[in-house]
Design a protein around this motif. Structure first.
Motif, PDB file in Angstrom:
ATOM      1  N   GLN A  83      36.129  53.241  31.199  1.00 47.53           N
ATOM      2  CA  GLN A  83      35.522  51.862  31.360  1.00 47.53           C
ATOM      3  C   GLN A  83      35.041  51.852  32.781  1.00 47.53           C
ATOM      4  OE1 GLN A  83      39.061  49.655  31.063  1.00 47.53           O
ATOM      5  NE2 GLN A  83      38.687  49.034  28.952  1.00 47.53           N
ATOM      6  N   LYS A  84      33.603  51.305  32.893  1.00 49.01           N
ATOM      7  CA  LYS A  84      33.187  50.910  34.327  1.00 49.01           C
ATOM      8  C   LYS A  84      33.406  49.599  34.482  1.00 49.01           C
ATOM      9  CE  LYS A  84      28.654  49.915  34.256  1.00 49.01           C
ATOM     10  NZ  LYS A  84      27.115  49.917  34.195  1.00 49.01           N
ATOM     11  N   ILE A  85      33.979  49.284  35.744  1.00 49.90           N
ATOM     12  CA  ILE A  85      34.262  48.058  36.207  1.00 49.90           C
ATOM     13  C   ILE A  85      33.518  47.436  37.151  1.00 49.90           C
ATOM     14  CG2 ILE A  85      36.560  46.653  36.916  1.00 49.90           C
ATOM     15  CD1 ILE A  85      38.003  48.767  35.809  1.00 49.90           C
ATOM     16  N   THR A  86      33.148  46.211  37.046  1.00 51.72           N
ATOM     17  CA  THR A  86      32.135  45.447  38.261  1.00 51.72           C
ATOM     18  C   THR A  86      32.958  44.208  38.437  1.00 51.72           C
ATOM     19  OG1 THR A  86      30.213  46.438  37.055  1.00 51.72           O
ATOM     20  CG2 THR A  86      29.966  44.498  38.476  1.00 51.72           C
ATOM     21  N   ALA A  87      33.117  44.283  39.548  1.00 48.63           N
ATOM     22  CA  ALA A  87      34.266  43.103  40.137  1.00 48.63           C
ATOM     23  C   ALA A  87      33.233  42.287  41.197  1.00 48.63           C
ATOM     24  CB  ALA A  87      35.386  43.432  40.783  1.00 48.63           C
ATOM     25  N   TRP A  88      33.482  41.080  41.452  1.00 46.18           N
ATOM     26  CA  TRP A  88      33.171  40.075  42.445  1.00 46.18           C
ATOM     27  C   TRP A  88      34.146  39.365  43.177  1.00 46.18           C
ATOM     28  CZ3 TRP A  88      27.706  40.225  42.837  1.00 46.18           C
ATOM     29  CH2 TRP A  88      27.128  40.537  41.942  1.00 46.18           C
ATOM     30  N   PHE A  89      34.203  39.688  44.383  1.00 51.25           N
ATOM     31  CA  PHE A  89      35.164  38.958  45.158  1.00 51.25           C
ATOM     32  C   PHE A  89      34.883  38.167  46.352  1.00 51.25           C
ATOM     33  CE2 PHE A  89      33.744  42.801  47.409  1.00 51.25           C
ATOM     34  CZ  PHE A  89      33.859  42.335  48.528  1.00 51.25           C
ATOM     35  N   ALA A  90      35.567  36.932  46.706  1.00 53.06           N
ATOM     36  CA  ALA A  90      35.181  36.025  47.692  1.00 53.06           C
ATOM     37  C   ALA A  90      35.721  36.410  49.039  1.00 53.06           C
ATOM     38  CB  ALA A  90      35.537  34.605  47.128  1.00 53.06           C
ATOM     39  N   SER A  91      34.996  36.780  50.050  1.00 54.40           N
ATOM     40  CA  SER A  91      35.640  37.253  51.335  1.00 54.40           C
ATOM     41  C   SER A  91      36.354  36.056  52.111  1.00 54.40           C
ATOM     42  CB  SER A  91      34.797  38.070  52.020  1.00 54.40           C
ATOM     43  OG  SER A  91      33.484  36.990  52.445  1.00 54.40           O
ATOM     44  N   ASP A  92      35.762  34.668  51.620  1.00 59.50           N
ATOM     45  CA  ASP A  92      36.136  33.559  52.522  1.00 59.50           C
ATOM     46  C   ASP A  92      37.690  33.176  51.684  1.00 59.50           C
ATOM     47  OD1 ASP A  92      35.031  32.755  50.095  1.00 59.50           O
ATOM     48  OD2 ASP A  92      35.133  30.651  50.679  1.00 59.50           O
ATOM     49  N   ILE A  93      38.051  34.034  50.768  1.00 57.87           N
ATOM     50  CA  ILE A  93      39.460  33.751  50.040  1.00 57.87           C
ATOM     51  C   ILE A  93      40.312  34.844  50.608  1.00 57.87           C
ATOM     52  CG2 ILE A  93      41.187  32.831  48.160  1.00 57.87           C
ATOM     53  CD1 ILE A  93      38.555  31.935  47.039  1.00 57.87           C
ATOM     54  N   PRO A  94      40.724  35.397  51.700  1.00 57.72           N
ATOM     55  CA  PRO A  94      41.236  36.571  51.859  1.00 57.72           C
ATOM     56  C   PRO A  94      42.494  36.929  51.480  1.00 57.72           C
ATOM     57  CG  PRO A  94      41.445  34.900  53.794  1.00 57.72           C
ATOM     58  CD  PRO A  94      40.834  34.187  52.740  1.00 57.72           C
ATOM     59  N   VAL A  95      42.636  37.231  50.218  1.00 59.26           N
ATOM     60  CA  VAL A  95      43.683  37.643  49.715  1.00 59.26           C
ATOM     61  C   VAL A  95      43.360  38.860  48.690  1.00 59.26           C
ATOM     62  CG1 VAL A  95      45.324  35.684  49.831  1.00 59.26           C
ATOM     63  CG2 VAL A  95      43.940  35.716  47.942  1.00 59.26           C
ATOM     64  N   PRO A  96      43.888  39.980  48.720  1.00 61.90           N
ATOM     65  CA  PRO A  96      43.554  41.168  47.940  1.00 61.90           C
ATOM     66  C   PRO A  96      43.874  41.462  46.599  1.00 61.90           C
ATOM     67  CG  PRO A  96      45.294  41.821  49.376  1.00 61.90           C
ATOM     68  CD  PRO A  96      45.099  40.391  49.722  1.00 61.90           C
ATOM     69  N   VAL A  97      43.793  40.278  46.000  1.00 59.59           N
ATOM     70  CA  VAL A  97      44.256  40.256  44.358  1.00 59.59           C
ATOM     71  C   VAL A  97      43.182  39.968  43.476  1.00 59.59           C
ATOM     72  CG1 VAL A  97      46.683  40.040  45.150  1.00 59.59           C
ATOM     73  CG2 VAL A  97      45.314  38.095  44.831  1.00 59.59           C
ATOM     74  N   GLY A  98      43.493  39.611  42.116  1.00 58.65           N
ATOM     75  CA  GLY A  98      42.651  39.198  41.324  1.00 58.65           C
ATOM     76  C   GLY A  98      43.299  39.342  39.831  1.00 58.65           C
ATOM     77  N   PRO A  99      42.302  38.950  38.896  1.00 60.27           N
ATOM     78  CA  PRO A  99      42.727  38.854  37.569  1.00 60.27           C
ATOM     79  C   PRO A  99      43.304  40.113  36.864  1.00 60.27           C
ATOM     80  CG  PRO A  99      40.524  38.646  37.425  1.00 60.27           C
ATOM     81  CD  PRO A  99      40.877  38.735  39.024  1.00 60.27           C
ATOM     82  N   GLU A 100      43.751  40.018  35.713  1.00 59.87           N
ATOM     83  CA  GLU A 100      44.366  41.290  34.925  1.00 59.87           C
ATOM     84  C   GLU A 100      45.244  42.216  36.021  1.00 59.87           C
ATOM     85  OE1 GLU A 100      44.090  41.422  31.563  1.00 59.87           O
ATOM     86  OE2 GLU A 100      43.700  39.324  31.984  1.00 59.87           O
TER      87      GLU A 100
END
Length: 247
Positions: free
Chosen positions: A155-172
């Motif tokens: 799988q090729k994964i493309t993610a979008w992260f918000a640097s103004d919410i400084p926690v290094p986590v995400g869905p799944e």
């Protein structure tokens, strides 16, 4: 970038005065899967099997459910949202919990996969991300693009992260970027997970893991080997593996 360096960066950003209220909150995501795109990309399936599945499950709008992530500077919890809308797996609601302990750099996953219930515990190892020079707005947060790969699932994964919410986590099972992941897709839109709502502050009802987690306990390495063998056996028998394994 190693997770411990990302955690250090997060602490620096917090100390520098980035909105303190943005480090605790809850996100509701829409998890949408497109079977027509997935099956069309599987060369090991016979044309007859591909046609049969597409006739039953083909839907240009995809099939979706809600997921929920709660986050703090030192941990995150992720599971199904409320109300349950498991339209892609309509016959059952599967157990699926992901707990990331950033303080101890460990994780626990409790999930029904491959016909069994697994309890997976191990140390956190972040995916190898490449941050790209692209941005987009998601719920009023300017997000940067990052890409990675899952070699086991191809799988090729493309993610979008918000640097103004400084926690290094995400869905799944995604994490390890210097900001909360608000959206990602797999293989150019075969699966799309995107935040629909975000609320900052302590969640009113904290996600809790089942008191009795009955399942096969394995390490992260052991689980990945099980996944690899399951996919390989499915390909050899010309079957679609995502029926029993989360895409």
């Amino acid at each position: 970038m190693k997770l411990k360096h990302l955690v250090t960066l997060v602490l620096i950003l917090i100390a520098s005065g980035i909105k303190a209220q943005n480090i605790v909150g809850e996100v509701e995501y829409r998890y949408k899967i497109f079977y027509d795109k997935i099956y069309s990309s599987m060369p090991h399936l016979t044309q007859q099997e591909r046609d049969r599945i597409l006739l039953t499950w083909g839907n240009p709008d995809g099939y979706s459910t809600r997921m929920k992530l709660q986050f703090w500077p030192d941990k995150s919890l992720y599971t199904y949202g409320e109300p349950y809308e498991v339209r892609s797996y309509s016959w059952q609601v599967e157990d699926y919990f992901v707990f990331n302990n950033l303080a101890e750099q460990s994780y626990l996953k409790y999930m029904d996969q491959m016909g069994k219930t697994y309890v997976v515990r191990d140390n956190l190892t972040a995916p190898k991300w490449r941050v790209m020079n692209e941005i987009r707005d998601i719920l009023g947060h300017m997000c940067m693009k990052a890409v990675s790969e899952d070699p086991i699932k191809g799988q090729k994964i493309t993610a979008w992260f918000a640097s103004d919410i400084p926690v290094p986590v995400g869905p799944e099972e995604l994490f390890g970027l210097p900001g909360l992941i608000l959206a990602y897709d797999i293989n150019d839109g075969m699966l799309i997970v995107e935040a629909e709502k975000i609320a900052f502050g302590e969640p009113s009802e904290i996600i809790t893991l089942p008191k009795k987690m009955k399942g096969k306990e394995v390490s992260g390495t052991e689980y990945l080997e099980l996944v690899k063998n399951f996919i390989q056996n499915s390909v050899e028998s010309k079957q679609a593996w995502m029926w029993d394994l989360r895409y």
